[in-house]
Enzyme design. Structure first.
Site, short mmCIF file in Angstrom:
data_model
loop_
_atom_site.label_atom_id
_atom_site.label_comp_id
_atom_site.label_asym_id
_atom_site.label_seq_id
_atom_site.Cartn_x
_atom_site.Cartn_y
_atom_site.Cartn_z
N HIS A 31 0.86 -1.19 0.00
CA HIS A 31 0.00 0.00 0.00
C HIS A 31 0.89 1.24 0.00
O HIS A 31 1.59 1.51 0.98
CB HIS A 31 -0.91 -0.01 1.22
CG HIS A 31 -1.90 1.11 1.24
ND1 HIS A 31 -2.90 1.22 0.31
CD2 HIS A 31 -2.04 2.18 2.06
CE1 HIS A 31 -3.62 2.29 0.57
NE2 HIS A 31 -3.11 2.90 1.62
N ASP A 33 0.13 4.73 -0.90
CA ASP A 33 -0.37 6.04 -0.46
C ASP A 33 0.18 7.21 -1.27
O ASP A 33 1.09 7.92 -0.83
CB ASP A 33 -0.02 6.27 1.02
CG ASP A 33 -1.10 5.72 1.94
OD1 ASP A 33 -2.27 5.83 1.58
OD2 ASP A 33 -0.76 5.19 3.00
N ASP A 146 -8.40 1.47 1.56
CA ASP A 146 -7.95 2.48 2.53
C ASP A 146 -8.71 3.79 2.42
O ASP A 146 -8.27 4.82 2.91
CB ASP A 146 -6.45 2.74 2.36
CG ASP A 146 -5.84 3.42 3.58
OD1 ASP A 146 -6.35 3.19 4.69
OD2 ASP A 146 -4.89 4.19 3.43
#
Length: 892
Positions: A31, A33, A146
């Site tokens: 992940h 971001d 997320d």
């Protein structure tokens, strides 16, 4: 070869084990971001490059390994600027083999609460374009793990894009607990109450462990701003060894057995990774290989069989089971709370100035796309089309990231009343007035008259003043109390109804010390006390102009303050008769100036009325559809009854509806009967992941207020929302000497659509791929991509029906449009292709999976897509449909 046979054997075993065996699909991921704590460039340098390079190297050596990639913003930068020719060949091989899988495929994993549907489609389209042009692939599964809450708009968009499965994670903690107990973690989601089964999608909710697998990654955390020179990251987890492998196996198998009862089938999706993982993929996989091998040798002991998998492999296995699941309607999963005292509703209003900039940049992009298309279809000798396309492509990618900017305040406002036909512009010359008598081509500006009212103190009782002053246009009369300088009521002409309306700025005082209890931070809003008035005195001016009357209210924090902390300008316009004048007349534009705030304050604009609403609020999902928000009683009452307001919200009773339309995202709530409050700005000191929200800026925001019977506001509300999001772009430049004397604007023919239909985008995307999938893949295999050129005759058109099926007796009807006739102002249309939402599928070849449900078949309805007949130019658009087309124009 041996590793391939091992993987095939494990997949075969997954289908032959006894029912008691839990089948675990381990999906490796990282992940990343985009643009969170660091810039895109900083993140790429620190860890992104290492992740992709390391993963590609490992997967090339180990045939049983798998990996999924989500964000194209990062991957594109690696592909274009870092990857070697050898690595690109390796990636293509891994993609062809299905071992490296692109899921979701947008530029970013977009937020679902505060992003507008137009921007969601844009970033998804650009990411899918890159993947299709580069690899000829079209993602079929999402990975929305997320986003803070889940919007019902997102599954609808993903269905329109051709997805077969949707994954979400962050939903209310207590709701997730209930869904786990009731085995409702998988369902068919019908995100639109008008489209129903037509755009349903199978949805999987990650369990309470989320997308992370704590305790099972062995490269720890990334290091900023650069990776360590020796490749040794600090505090690495103890590797799997002969002495500890039993403990690791016990922990993992216990984790799996705990999850298994929450799902209907014995197939468990086990996301392996977390934030910024796999920058040392060989270490990760070496440890997990050892652990999985040990567990798989002792299936009878652990009751678990594990295999590396992509999302495709997991969903294909699940789909083959034909296990019926429940159907979920158009309700969303907002707001999101991770526990009782952490309601993630604060970010709806955090960095309000940046949110406004993002929306304005988006509006500028769409205007630029339309005008570029217009110029290209009627070639303009002053515009280099290759240069113009390059600038638009840069802006398309930048809008998804969001760039900073500053606005300079104006000294005077010059108001010009004009009617601009569809997809065109008006050209005005503004200069000092030297008008000759009898010159009918020149209009002279007039100065408005200003009436000032003294500052009035805040009353501490609820008495109503009797000294009123009013301002009006052809639709509203606004009454103001001269004893308080506050709004007192609004009379709406069509219904002949007067509604008591009072508006004021208030503040929540936030706790910034975790030792003193729950805090408010960048994301979380927590308040144990109700909001209090944020001012002691109010000043007022009424400015009467020829076109607009403006009510200016200045709110001072203390009696002795020289400058106001809050300012609101409320405008009533007088427009021409007809549809355009109706939209202009039936809104009160309210422009706010908020700040700087004191530390640990959260500022709201509260509208209180005498409507009997029972604290029921309606707010939008991403500007696409509305959700009913009944007040819920929680331990954390105030924060958990806040919702995102991307474009609109309203309250109503049986007689009247009060609507607020916004040009940018805010938080919105109804904390009392007849009340609606909008959170405009936040300034907090509490640390959240080493970041504070000490925002000392002054933010500017615009709301439009509509008031009247629901029959009026439901018609005007949708069209007004579009008008606010896509206000005319004003460009100002100095005139050349020639233009000063003889301005000659280019003649344009209007492009006009029925009022129920919104032209979501008209663009020359400049894509290089062949719209015939077979030919495009053949070209890629022949390595002809370098010779491909942008297609300037191919225009991307997307149309959106604004209304729900039962929203309005007239506007909610299906609309039939002849595209050749509608677009004749741009040129001669020679052919039309209907495409999927992001353009990569010909809808006639798109066949999405059907999932069995627990509802009777006769209730399911039709899931087929309304297609365009070959050679035809006529389409019928039904309520809430978003239809995408490639339009080909005859060359001039």
């Amino acid at each position: 070869m041996g590793s391939v046979l091992t993987q095939l054997l494990l997949l075969w075993l997954l289908g032959t084990q006894p029912e008691a065996t839990i089948r675990v699909f381990v999906v490796p991921h990282s992940h990343l971001d985009v643009g969170w704590l660091h810039t895109v460039q900083g993140s790429t340098q620190a860890y992104v490059t290492t992740v992709y390079t390391s993963v590609v190297e490992d997967l090339t050596r180990n045939k049983q390994h798998r990996f999924i990639i989500v964000d194209q913003e990062f991957f594109r930068l690696w592909w274009d600027g870092v990857a070697s020719a050898k690595q690109k060949v390796q990636v293509r091989q891994l993609v062809d083999q299905g071992r490296l899988e692109f899921v979701l495929g947008g530029q970013v994993m977009h937020d679902e609460a505060v992003t507008h549907v137009d921007d969601q489609i844009l970033q998804l389209t650009e990411g899918h374009r890159f993947l299709y042009e580069t690899f000829g692939i079209r993602p079929q599964f999402s990975w929305q793990v997320d986003s803070f809450g889940a919007s019902a708009t997102t599954p609808t968009l993903f269905a329109l894009a051709g997805f077969n499965g949707h994954i979400i994670s962050r939903i209310d903690y207590d709701l997730k607990e209930t869904m786990q107990q009731d085995q409702e973690m998988q369902f068919v989601w019908r995100g639109s109450r008008s489209l129903l089964a037509q755009q349903e999608i199978f949805t999987h909710v990650l369990d309470e462990n989320g997308y992370c697998s704590k305790g099972f990654y062995w490269n720890e955390k990334a290091v900023f701003p650069d990776p360590p020179w020796d490749g040794m990251y600090p505090n690495q987890t103890v590797p799997v060894t002969l002495s500890n492998i039993q403990r690791y196996a016990n922990t993992l198998s216990y984790n799996v057995r705990k999850r298994a009862p929450w799902f209907l089938t014995p197939h468990i999706l086990w996301p392996w990774g977390c934030d910024r993982q796999f920058f040392n993929a060989s270490v990760q996989f070496a440890n997990m290989d050892y652990l999985m091998g040990y567990i798989n040798k002792h299936v009878s002991q652990f009751g678990v069989l594990m295999v590396y998998a992509t999302l495709s492999e997991y969903f294909q296995t699940l789909h083959s089971e034909h296990e019926p699941v429940q159907v979920r309607d158009h309700r969303d999963f907002l707001p999101y709370s991770s526990d009782m005292f952490h309601s993630w509703t604060g970010f709806y209003a955090s960095r309000s100035g940046l949110k406004g900039l993002a929306r304005r940049a988006s509006a500028l992009l769409y205007a630029g796309e339309s005008m570029f298309t217009r110029f290209m279809l009627a070639p303009h000798r002053f515009l280099d089309r290759a240069w113009g396309l390059q600038q638009l492509q840069k802006l398309r990618w930048a809008v998804s990231e969001v760039q900073n900017s500053k606005e300079m305040p104006s000294v005077y406002d010059l108001l010009v009343l004009t009617t601009i036909p569809g997809l065109s512009y008006r050209y005005y010359v503004i200069k000092p007035s030297r008008r000759a008598k009898g010159d009918t081509q020149v209009t002279e500006a007039t100065m408005a008259n200003t009436k000032q009212f003294g500052r009035r103190p805040r009353r501490h009782d609820s008495s109503v003043g009797r000294r009123l002053v009013h301002v009006e246009n052809d639709c509203y009369s606004v009454f103001l109390d001269k004893d308080t300088n506050l709004m007192q009521s609004i009379w709406e002409r069509q219904s002949n109804q007067t509604i008591q309306v009072t508006q004021q700025f208030m503040e929540y005082e936030a706790n910034g010390d975790e030792d003193q209890g729950p805090i408010s931070d960048n994301y979380v809003f927590t308040s144990s006390e109700t909001a209090k008035p944020a001012w002691e005195t109010v000043g007022m001016e009424i400015v009467e102009g020829e076109l607009v009357t403006e009510i200016r209210q200045y709110f001072y924090r203390t009696v002795n303050d020289r400058d106001p902390t809050y300012t609101v300008y409320s405008r009533l316009a007088r427009g021409p008769p007809g549809a355009d004048g109706e939209l202009l007349c039936h809104r009160i534009e309210q422009e706010y100036r908020v700040g700087p705030l004191e530390l640990n304050r959260e500022a709201i604009w509260r509208t209180s009325t005498n409507l009997n609403t029972a604290r029921v609020l309606y707010s939008d999902n991403n500007g696409y559809q509305m959700q009913r928000r009944a007040y819920k009683h929680h331990e954390n009452n105030i924060a958990r009854n806040y919702y995102p307001m991307t474009q609109s919200a309203f309250i109503q009773d049986r007689q009247s509806r009060l609507v607020l339309l916004s040009e940018q995202a805010h938080g919105v709530s109804s904390q009392g009967n007849g009340q609606m409050e909008v959170m405009l700005h936040r300034r907090l000191w509490a640390l959240s992941v080493n970041v504070t929200l000490n925002d000392t800026s002054v933010v500017h925001s615009v709301l439009w207020l509509l008031l009247g019977p629901s029959t009026l506001t439901r018609d005007l509300g949708q069209r007004s929302g579009v008008a606010l999001q896509h206000r005319p772009v004003v460009l100002i430049r100095e005139l050349s000497e020639t233009a000063r004397i003889h301005p000659h604007p280019q003649h344009q023919e209007a492009v006009t659509l029925p009022p129920s239909i919104h032209l979501q985008i008209l663009s020359i995307p400049g894509w290089t791929y062949n719209s015939n999938h077979t030919k495009h893949v053949k070209n890629l295999r022949k390595d002809n991509k370098g010779e491909a050129k942008a297609e300037f005759r191919r225009v991307l058109l997307r149309l959106h029906h604004l209304y729900e099926a039962d929203e309005d007796p007239v506007r909610s009807q299906p609309v039939t449009v002849n595209l050749q006739s509608v677009l004749q102002g741009l040129g001669s249309v020679v052919s039309v292709e209907e495409r999927s939402l992001t353009g990569t599928w010909d809808v006639s070849t798109l066949h999405r999976w059907r999932w069995p449900t627990q509802e009777p078949g006769y209730l399911r309805g039709n899931s087929s897509h309304p297609s365009l007949h070959p050679g035809s130019f006529t389409i019928t658009i039904h309520p809430k449909e978003i239809r995408t087309f490639f339009i080909y124009f005859k060359e001039r």
